[in-house]
Write a protein that holds these residues in place. Structure first.
Motif, PDB file in Angstrom:
ATOM      1  N   ALA A 279       0.896  -1.285  -0.036  1.00 52.24           N
ATOM      2  CA  ALA A 279      -0.005  -0.072   0.050  1.00 52.24           C
ATOM      3  C   ALA A 279       0.944   1.233   0.099  1.00 52.24           C
ATOM      4  N   PRO A 280       0.445   2.172  -0.659  1.00 53.19           N
ATOM      5  CA  PRO A 280       1.128   3.730  -0.511  1.00 53.19           C
ATOM      6  C   PRO A 280       1.347   4.120   0.753  1.00 53.19           C
ATOM      7  N   THR A 281       2.290   5.118   0.926  1.00 52.99           N
ATOM      8  CA  THR A 281       2.532   5.491   2.279  1.00 52.99           C
ATOM      9  C   THR A 281       1.503   6.476   2.833  1.00 52.99           C
ATOM     10  N   ASP A 282       0.832   7.169   1.887  1.00 56.24           N
ATOM     11  CA  ASP A 282      -0.092   8.166   2.096  1.00 56.24           C
ATOM     12  C   ASP A 282      -1.427   7.613   2.103  1.00 56.24           C
ATOM     13  N   THR A 283      -1.741   7.269   3.648  1.00 56.33           N
ATOM     14  CA  THR A 283      -3.106   6.548   3.688  1.00 56.33           C
ATOM     15  C   THR A 283      -4.289   7.312   4.135  1.00 56.33           C
ATOM     16  N   ALA A 284      -4.109   8.472   4.234  1.00 49.73           N
ATOM     17  CA  ALA A 284      -5.078   9.414   4.782  1.00 49.73           C
ATOM     18  C   ALA A 284      -5.739   9.021   6.251  1.00 49.73           C
ATOM     19  N   GLY A 285      -4.762   8.510   6.929  1.00 49.64           N
ATOM     20  CA  GLY A 285      -5.030   8.264   8.415  1.00 49.64           C
ATOM     21  C   GLY A 285      -5.279   6.841   8.422  1.00 49.64           C
ATOM     22  N   TRP A 286      -5.769   6.097   7.525  1.00 54.13           N
ATOM     23  CA  TRP A 286      -6.140   4.479   7.545  1.00 54.13           C
ATOM     24  C   TRP A 286      -4.799   3.634   7.813  1.00 54.13           C
ATOM     25  N   LYS A 287      -5.111   2.735   8.706  1.00 52.37           N
ATOM     26  CA  LYS A 287      -4.084   1.594   8.861  1.00 52.37           C
ATOM     27  C   LYS A 287      -4.439   0.497   8.407  1.00 52.37           C
ATOM     28  N   THR A 288      -3.433  -0.508   7.914  1.00 54.28           N
ATOM     29  CA  THR A 288      -3.724  -1.650   7.324  1.00 54.28           C
ATOM     30  C   THR A 288      -3.611  -2.863   8.489  1.00 54.28           C
ATOM     31  N   ILE A 289      -4.551  -3.691   8.601  1.00 58.07           N
ATOM     32  CA  ILE A 289      -4.052  -4.711   9.692  1.00 58.07           C
ATOM     33  C   ILE A 289      -4.414  -6.003   9.062  1.00 58.07           C
ATOM     34  N   PRO A 290      -3.227  -6.871   9.172  1.00 58.56           N
ATOM     35  CA  PRO A 290      -3.267  -8.219   8.336  1.00 58.56           C
ATOM     36  C   PRO A 290      -4.397  -9.149   9.281  1.00 58.56           C
ATOM     37  N   GLY A 291      -4.971  -9.835   8.337  1.00 63.28           N
ATOM     38  CA  GLY A 291      -6.051 -10.834   9.036  1.00 63.28           C
ATOM     39  C   GLY A 291      -5.252 -11.611   9.822  1.00 63.28           C
ATOM     40  N   GLY A 292      -4.360 -12.328   9.448  1.00 62.09           N
ATOM     41  CA  GLY A 292      -3.509 -13.413  10.183  1.00 62.09           C
ATOM     42  C   GLY A 292      -4.206 -14.699   9.959  1.00 62.09           C
ATOM     43  N   HIS A 293      -3.624 -15.653  10.791  1.00 59.61           N
ATOM     44  CA  HIS A 293      -4.100 -16.990  10.830  1.00 59.61           C
ATOM     45  C   HIS A 293      -5.643 -17.293  10.786  1.00 59.61           C
TER      46      HIS A 293
END
Length: 158
Positions: free
Chosen positions: A7-21
């Motif tokens: 993902a690009p670094t400019d995310t307008a304050g949104w954080k990506t959280i991996p779903g995981g196992h």
């Protein structure tokens, strides 16, 4: 399994959280991830993205048109897709009643209305087959578990 581009670094304050196992998309096209826009931790809005269901070979795309998206990609990322990020997901809009809330955006890629818990194989008479992993419940639970505090007494309910 293929991977999405970083993902690009400019995310307008949104954080990506991996779903995981245990999480994932219907056909393992991409790993699952969800997005959080942090605001007031006592005010939480969870948005489950809509999408089509799949329960037979026709609407799963074997005999007809696929009725669901089987990947999380740039089209789901709120900071890249203004059609996704409008309305209640637009924390920069002063008219948005949820602009100060912590917002969780759960993308839809499981063909099960965010509720599935099994894998199903669909076959056609001409030998085509497709396995659909209904993981919507695991995806939704992961999103909620990682954002809802253990004590919800302070949350505003409406």
């Amino acid at each position: 399994m293929c991977c999405t581009q970083p993902a690009p670094t400019d995310t307008a304050g949104w954080k990506t959280i991996p779903g995981g196992h245990g999480t994932g998309c219907a056909t393992d096209a991409t790993p699952y991830e969800f997005y959080v826009h942090e605001g007031d931790p006592r005010r939480l809005a969870i948005y489950f993205q809509g999408g089509g269901g799949c329960w037979n070979s026709r609407n799963c795309g074997l005999d007809g048109q696929k009725t669901f998206e089987n990947a999380v990609d740039d089209g789901d990322r709120p900071w890249l897709n203004k059609a996704v990020a409008g309305g209640i997901l637009d924390a920069g809009n002063p008219a948005n009643p949820l602009r100060e809330f912590t917002i969780v955006f759960a993308p839809y890629c499981t063909a099960d209305v965010h509720l599935g818990v099994r894998t199903e194989r669909f076959d056609t008479s001409d030998g085509k087959s497709l396995s659909i992993a209904y993981r919507g419940l695991a995806n939704a639970q992961r999103g909620m578990d990682s954002t809802i505090p253990t004590s919800v007494a302070g949350l505003v309910q409406f």
